[in-house]
Enzyme design. Structure first.
Site, short mmCIF file in Angstrom:
data_model
loop_
_atom_site.label_atom_id
_atom_site.label_comp_id
_atom_site.label_asym_id
_atom_site.label_seq_id
_atom_site.Cartn_x
_atom_site.Cartn_y
_atom_site.Cartn_z
N HIS A 1 -3.46 -5.79 1.07
CA HIS A 1 -2.77 -5.98 2.36
C HIS A 1 -2.70 -7.44 2.77
O HIS A 1 -3.66 -7.94 3.37
CB HIS A 1 -3.52 -5.23 3.45
CG HIS A 1 -3.40 -3.74 3.37
ND1 HIS A 1 -2.44 -3.05 4.06
CD2 HIS A 1 -4.12 -2.82 2.70
CE1 HIS A 1 -2.56 -1.75 3.82
NE2 HIS A 1 -3.57 -1.58 3.00
N GLU B 1 -1.13 -8.67 5.23
CA GLU B 1 -1.13 -8.80 6.70
C GLU B 1 -2.55 -8.77 7.25
O GLU B 1 -2.79 -9.16 8.38
CB GLU B 1 -0.26 -7.71 7.33
CG GLU B 1 -0.90 -6.33 7.46
CD GLU B 1 -0.88 -5.51 6.18
OE1 GLU B 1 -0.60 -6.08 5.11
OE2 GLU B 1 -1.18 -4.30 6.24
N CYS C 1 0.83 -1.21 0.00
CA CYS C 1 0.00 0.00 0.00
C CYS C 1 0.86 1.26 0.00
O CYS C 1 1.54 1.52 -0.97
CB CYS C 1 -0.96 -0.05 1.20
SG CYS C 1 -2.40 1.00 0.99
#
Lengths: 235, 746
Positions: free
Chosen positions: A203, A205, A86
C-alpha cells in the site's frame, strides 16, 4: 490533471488514497461511484484496497462486473494510467487487465506488516522516480496476496520487464524468508505489457508521510504526476 | 415457533423472570401479558439490558468532567470534547458468552455491535482495540478459542476497514472454558453533528434499515429459547452471524444520511434487537412509538411476532427521520443497495405499541421497560478465600540459580511474549492514522486536519483483582492511564467492561463492588471520568468463576504529534533511569505464577498521588524533549521492561548494561528486584546531557529517580554491585520473545 478513486461497495482504502493524493501530493481528485460510467477528464484511475462486495465468491470477482470496470478497461486501452492497490490489484487480475491470479497467503492467515520490496523496473510511469534495485519500506495487508502465474507466462513477464516490485530483505536480497505470502518469484507488483496498468499488493498510500513511519510510497504518486504532466505538456 | 396457548409460571421462569417480576408485569399492564409481551419484558428486564444488579454500584463512578459532552448511560456511547470542534465517541463492550459458544462468529459480531454503537452517533470509527482472556495455551480448547476469536476479529475489522490497533491478551486458568472478548471502538465526530438515540417529534417516521430479520440470535440477551416449546429444533443457536460487508454499507449510508440533515435519532439493533432499539429511543425521548411488524423484512417464512421482536440478527438499525424527509432517507439507502423501510411513527402517549397489520400485538408503557425496570441490591460478603491467598511469605520461595533461564521463561510466557501473531492478523493501518503501531504501551492515532493525536490503551489485571479487588480495580485504571502517558498523552476519560461471575453469589458481588469502588477512586483522583461501558456477569466455568476482571479502555490526548514518545531505546550511550518509586512486590506477579506456581500475595501497592505526580513528570519530560523512550513497568518487572525497550523496535535492537545497586533498599532478593512488579514506575532513557534536568523535574514532584544503567549495542547485561545476574544477546531474546506465541499454537 485529475485522479479518480473508484469506490466499490466495500472499498476501504478509498479515503486513504483520496487523502494522500489531495493533501500530501496536492493534486485534484474525485471519488468515482462504481455505478458511474463516465471517466472523462481523468488522467489516472486508482482502484483502492478493501473488500469490494465483501470479497464474496472470490476477491475482486464481483467488482469486475461493476459498470465502472467496463470504462476502466476502455480507459486503459486508450493509454490512461490505472493503478490497482491490494484489492484493486485483485480486481485488475479478475478483469483480465493483468495476468495471473491470487491465492490465499502461504500461512493461511491475514497478514498486516511492513515489508521491503525492490524496484525491478523503474521505467514505468509509476516508478520513474526510483532507480532500479531501490528498496522500499512499505506495508502489506491482505489474506489473498499469494500471486500465482504459470512458468511460461512468468518468463514472458520477465522478458517484458513487467515485474515491477519483488519482496526482499532490507538490503534488497530476494529469498523465501522475506516473501510474506508465498508469491511466485516473490512478486509484489506487476504491470501490463504497455506499462500503463500497475497492480501491487503493498500500500503506497500508507507510507507517503513521515509521520506514518515511511515516505517511500510517495514517489509512486509523484512518478504518476510527473508522467501525466509530461504527457499533458506534449498534448 | 408456535405461540404457547397459556402463560404459566414455568414459561415465565424459562424466560429468566421471577414470580415477583411476573406479578409486577401484571400490575403494570393491569392484565396478563401475552406471549410477545412476556418476551419483551424478559429481554428488557434481563441483566444485560437493565443492569438490574449493577446499576446501584455503577453510580459510584465519577461521570462528570469538563470534556464530557455525553455522560455514561445517556446514550449508547460516551462523548468527550478534544477541541478543534471535534469530539471522540468511544465505548467498550463484551461478547464473552457468544465467543464461548462459537469463538469466530461470537468475536466477529462483538466487533460489529460496538462499531454500530459508534457510528449511529454520527462518528466515523477510526480504531478498534481488544482485550482478550483465555485459559492456558496448553489446553487445546484454549488454542481453539484463541484462533477463533482472533480470526473473527480480523474477519470483521479488516473487511469493514477499521484498524484494530492493539489491545491486550492474557492467559490464566481461571478463563478456561470462558474466554473474555472485550472490544473497544473509537470514533471522531464534529461536535455539532452528534446524533442522539432518541425518538422525538410526534409523527416523525421510524425506519428499519439494514439486513433482514431472521431467527438467528433469538433471545440472545436473556434465555435459552429451547426450553420454551417442544419444537426447539426450529430454533437457531443464540449466536448471530456477522456480515461486515453489509455493515460497511450501513456505516457509509448512515454517515451520508446524517450529513443530509434528515435524522432525528438513531440506534443500533443490538442485544434484544428491534425491541430494545424502539423502546430505548422512545424512553430517552420521553414519548411513545407505534410500529407495524408486518412491514419488517424477514429472511425466513412463518416467523411469529415474538420472534421478530426478539431476533438479534446483525447489521440492523432503527432510524427516526423527520416527517416529510422520508424520500431523501430512502434515496440514500437505495444508493447503497440497503433496505430502508418505514415501519412506524413517534407518538405522544408514552406507550410502546406493536401491531401486525391491524391486529394489536403488544401494548406496554415505555418507561416500565426502562427506567422503571426492577433494580436489586444484591447481597455481598467478603470471599472466604481472600485471607488464605493474600498471605505470602517470600522467604519460603526457593531462589533461582540461573536468572537467564528465568528471564527466558518469562519472555516466552504467552502473557509477556510478543503478541505479533495476533495483531499481524489485524489490519492495523487502514485509515492511515496509526502513528504508533501495535506493540508499545499504547496505540497512537493522529487526528487528521489537526496537530492532535489520540492514545488508546486497554488494561485490567484479573490476578491482582482476585487477590485484592479494590487495589486491582485501582490498578486497572492507573495502569491504563500510565500506558497512554508513556506515549506522551494526557489521560482524559475511560470506558470499561466489567467481567465477573454470577452476581447473585454474595462473594462475587463483593468482588464486583470492591473493584468498582477501587476504579471509581482512581478515576476520581486521576481526573478520568467514566463515559460508559458494560457489565458482563455469569462468567463461570465448571471449576468456578473467572478472576474478577474489570477492563479499562483509556483515552489519552496528545496535543502535538511532534511530541510522541515510544518505548524503545534509541541510541548507544543514552542513560536508563527508573522514574517513580512504588514498592516492588512479588505478590500476584507473573514471575510468582510462572516460576513458583502461586497466585498469592498482595498486588503491588498503588499510591494515587505518586501515580499522578509520575504522569506530570513524564509528560513534562516528553514535552521538553528530555526523554527518548518511556516504558511502563508491568508483568515481568523491571528486567522485562528493560528487555522490551531493547527489542520492541524490530528495525533496530539495542543492548543495555544495568546495575541494580540503586534498588537495594527494595530488598535483598535478586528475583524481587529483577522480576517483582511495581506500580507508578517507568523505565525511561535520555541522553547524558539531559539527565540533570530530568532528575530536577522528578525531584520537584518528589518522585523517585534512580539510575539503572546505559544503552549499549547488542548485549543485555544486568548486574548488582559487580555480580552478573543476566547476560544475553538481545537479538536472540527478540527471536525467542517474538516466536513464543506462534510456537505454542503450532
Amino acid at each position: 490533471m485529475k485522479f479518480g478513486v473508484v469506490v466499490f461497495p466495500g472499498s476501504n482504502c478509498d479515503y486513504d488514497c483520496y487523502y494522500v493524493i489531495k493533501r500530501v501530493i496536492g493534486e485534484s481528485v474525485d471519488f468515482i461511484w462504481h455505478k458511474s460510467s463516465n471517466l472523462k477528464g481523468y488522467d489516472c484511475i486508482v482502484l483502492p484496497g478493501g473488500f469490494s462486495y465483501g470479497d464474496y465468491l472470490r476477491t475482486g470477482a464481483i467488482a469486475r462486473f461493476s459498470p465502472i470496470m467496463k470504462e476502466v478497461i476502455e480507459f486503459s486501452k486508450n493509454g490512461g494510467l490505472v493503478i490497482g492497490i491490494c484489492n484493486g490489484f485483485q480486481v485488475l487480475l479478475e478483469a483480465g487487465l493483468l495476468p495471473g491470479a491470487m491465492r490465499k497467503n502461504r500461512d493461511l492467515l491475514f497478514i498486516c506488516r511492513y515489508v521491503y520490496v525492490r524496484v525491478e523496473n523503474s521505467d514505468t510511469p509509476f516508478t520513474r522516480l526510483f532507480h532500479k534495485g531501490q528498496v522500499l519500506h512499505i506495508p502489506v495487508a491482505h489474506f489473498e496476496g499469494n500471486y500465482y502465474i504459470d512458468p511460461q507466462s512468468l518468463s514472458r513477464l520477465k522478458m517484458n520487464s513487467q515485474v515491477v516490485f519483488r519482496y526482499c530483505s532490507k538490503d534488497g536480497e530476494v529469498a523465501d524468508e522475506f516473501n510474506p505470502n508465498g508469491s511466485v518469484y516473490a512478486i509484489a507488483g506487476i504491470c501490463n505489457e504497455r506499462g500503463n496498468v500497475l497492480g501491487m499488493m503493498p500500500h503506497p498510500e500508507r507510507c507517503s508521510e513521515s509521520i506514518l513511519g515511511s515516505e517511500d510510497g510517495k514517489l509512486i504518486w509523484q512518478s504518476i504526476v510527473k508522467s501525466i504532466n509530461e504527457r499533458l505538456a506534449k498534448e | 415457533m408456535k405461540e404457547p396457548v397459556k402463560i404459566d409460571l414455568n414459561l415465565v421462569k424459562a424466560h429468566g423472570l421471577t414470580e415477583e417480576e411476573f406479578e409486577r408485569i401484571k400490575r403494570i399492564l393491569g392484565r396478563e401479558p401475552n406471549f410477545t409481551e412476556l418476551g419483551i419484558f424478559s429481554v428488557m428486564w434481563s441483566e444485560h439490558c437493565s443492569y438490574k444488579s449493577s446499576k446501584p454500584t455503577l453510580k459510584k463512578f465519577p461521570t462528570e468532567g469538563e470534556r464530557v459532552l455525553v455522560k455514561a448511560g445517556e446514550e449508547n456511547a460516551g462523548v468527550v470534547d478534544i477541541g478543534d470542534n471535534l469530539a471522540v465517541v468511544f465505548k467498550m463492550e463484551s461478547h464473552n458468552h457468544p465467543s464461548a459458544v462459537e469463538p469466530y462468529q461470537g468475536a466477529a459480531t462483538g466487533v460489529g455491535g460496538i462499531i454500530r454503537d459508534i457510528f449511529t452517533m454520527g462518528a466515523r470509527p477510526i480504531a478498534i482495540m481488544d482485550s482478550l482472556r483465555f485459559g492456558s495455551l496448553n489446553d487445546p480448547k484454549s488454542r481453539y478459542f484463541l484462533r477463533g476469536v482472533v480470526g473473527g476479529i480480523a474477519f470483521y475489522g479488516n473487511c469493514i476497514g477499521i484498524p484494530t490497533v492493539g489491545g491486550e491478551t492474557f492467559f490464566d486458568e481461571s478463563y478456561r472454558g470462558n474466554p473474555l472478548v472485550n472490544v473497544l471502538c473509537v470514533g471522531i465526530v464534529k461536535k455539532d453533528m452528534i446524533v442522539k438515540a432518541r425518538a422525538r417529534g410526534v409523527g416523525n417516521t421510524i425506519f428499519y434499515v439494514g439486513s433482514s430479520t431472521g431467527r438467528d440470535g433469538l433471545g440472545g440477551a436473556s434465555f435459552a429459547s429451547r426450553e420454551i416449546t417442544e419444537e426447539s429444533h426450529e430454533d437457531r443457536p443464540a449466536v448471530q452471524i456477522g456480515d461486515p460487508f453489509m455493515e460497511k454499507l450501513l456505516l457509509e449510508a448512515t454517515l451520508e444520511l446524517i450529513k443530509s440533515g434528515v435524522v432525528v435519532g438513531m440506534q443500533d439493533m443490538g442485544a434484544a434487537g428491534l425491541t430494545s432499539s424502539t423502546v430505548e429511543t422512545a424512553s430517552r425521548g420521553n414519548c411513545g412509538v407505534e410500529i407495524d411488524i408486518s412491514l419488517v423484512p424477514r429472511r425466513e417464512e412463518g416467523m411469529i411476532p415474538y420472534e421478530v421482536m426478539l431476533s438479534e440478527s446483525q447489521e440492523r438499525m432503527l432510524v427516526i427521520v423527520k416527517k416529510g424527509m422520508e424520500n431523501e432517507a430512502k434515496r440514500i439507502f437505495e444508493k447503497w443497495d440497503l433496505y430502508a423501510i418505514p415501519i412506524g411513527k413517534v407518538t405522544s402517549d408514552g406507550i410502546f405499541r406493536i401491531k401486525d397489520k391491524d391486529r394489536p400485538v403488544a401494548e406496554i408503557p415505555v418507561k416500565s421497560l426502562t427506567e422503571d425496570a426492577p433494580v436489586y441490591l444484591r447481597k455481598r460478603v467478603k470471599p472466604a478465600y481472600l485471607d488464605e491467598v493474600s498471605y505470602l511469605d517470600i522467604d519460603t520461595l526457593p531462589r533461582p540459580d540461573d536468572f537467564n533461564q528465568v528471564l527466558i521463561k518469562l519472555l516466552t510466557s504467552p502473557n509477556i511474549a510478543s503478541k505479533e501473531w495476533i495483531w499481524e492478523q489485524y489490519d492495523h493501518m487502514v485509515g492511515i492514522n496509526t502513528v504508533v503501531l501495535p506493540g508499545p504501551d499504547a496505540a497512537v492515532l493522529r487526528v487528521k486536519g489537526t496537530k492532535k493525536a489520540l492514545a488508546l490503551s486497554c488494561d485490567g489485571n484479573g490476578r491482582y483483582c482476585f487477590l485484592d479487588p479494590y487495589e486491582g480495580g485501582k490498578i486497572a485504571v492507573a495502569e491504563a492511564a500510565r500506558n497512554v502517558v508513556c506515549v506522551g498523552a494526557t489521560p482524559i476519560a475511560i470506558t470499561n467492561c466489567l467481567n465477573f461471575g454470577t452476581p447473585t453469589d454474595p462473594e462475587i458481588f463483593w468482588q464486583f463492588t470492591r473493584c468498582v469502588e477501587g476504579m471509581a477512586e482512581a478515576c476520581q483522583y486521576l481526573g478520568t471520568p467514566v463515559t460508559g461501558g458494560n457489565v458482563s456477569f455469569y462468567n463461570e466455568n465448571p471449576t468456578g468463576a473467572i478472576d474478577p476482571t474489570p477492563v479499562v479502555g483509556m483515552l489519552g490526548l496528545i496535543e502535538n504529534t511532534d511530541l510522541i514518545c515510544t518505548p524503545w531505546f534509541k541510541e548507544e550511550g543514552d542513560l536508563i533511569v527508573l522514574i517513580g518509586d512504588g514498592k516492588i512486590s512479588l505478590g500476584g506477579s507473573e514471575y510468582l505464577y510462572l516460576i513458583h506456581g502461586l497466585k498469592k500475595g498482595r498486588p503491588p501497592e498503588l499510591n494515587l498521588s505518586k501515580e499522578k505526580a509520575l504522569y506530570d513528570v513524564c509528560l513534562k519530560a516528553i514535552g521538553k524533549g528530555l526523554i527518548k523512550s518511556a516504558h511502563d513497568v508491568s508483568e515481568g518487572g523491571i528486567a522485562t521492561s528493560v528487555v522490551e525497550s531493547c527489542i520492541i523496535n524490530e528495525e533496530k535492537f539495542m543492548g543495555a548494561r544495568i546495575d541494580l545497586k540503586n534498588l537495594e533498599k527494595e530488598g535483598e532478593r535478586d528475583d524481587l528486584l529483577l522480576f517483582g512488579e511495581v506500580q507508578s514506575c517507568i523505565v525511561a532513557s535520555c541522553s547524558p546531557q539531559n539527565i540533570d534536568s530530568l532528575e530536577k523535574i522528578a525531584r520537584e514532584k518528589n518522585i523517585g529517580f534512580r539510575l539503572l544503567g546505559e544503552v549499549t549495542g547488542k548485549e543485555l547485561i544486568i548486574e548488582k554491585n559487580g555480580k552478573k545476574l543476566i547476560s544475553q544477546n538481545t537479538a536472540n531474546l527478540y527471536k525467542l520473545w517474538r516466536e513464543a506465541l506462534s510456537l505454542k499454537l503450532r
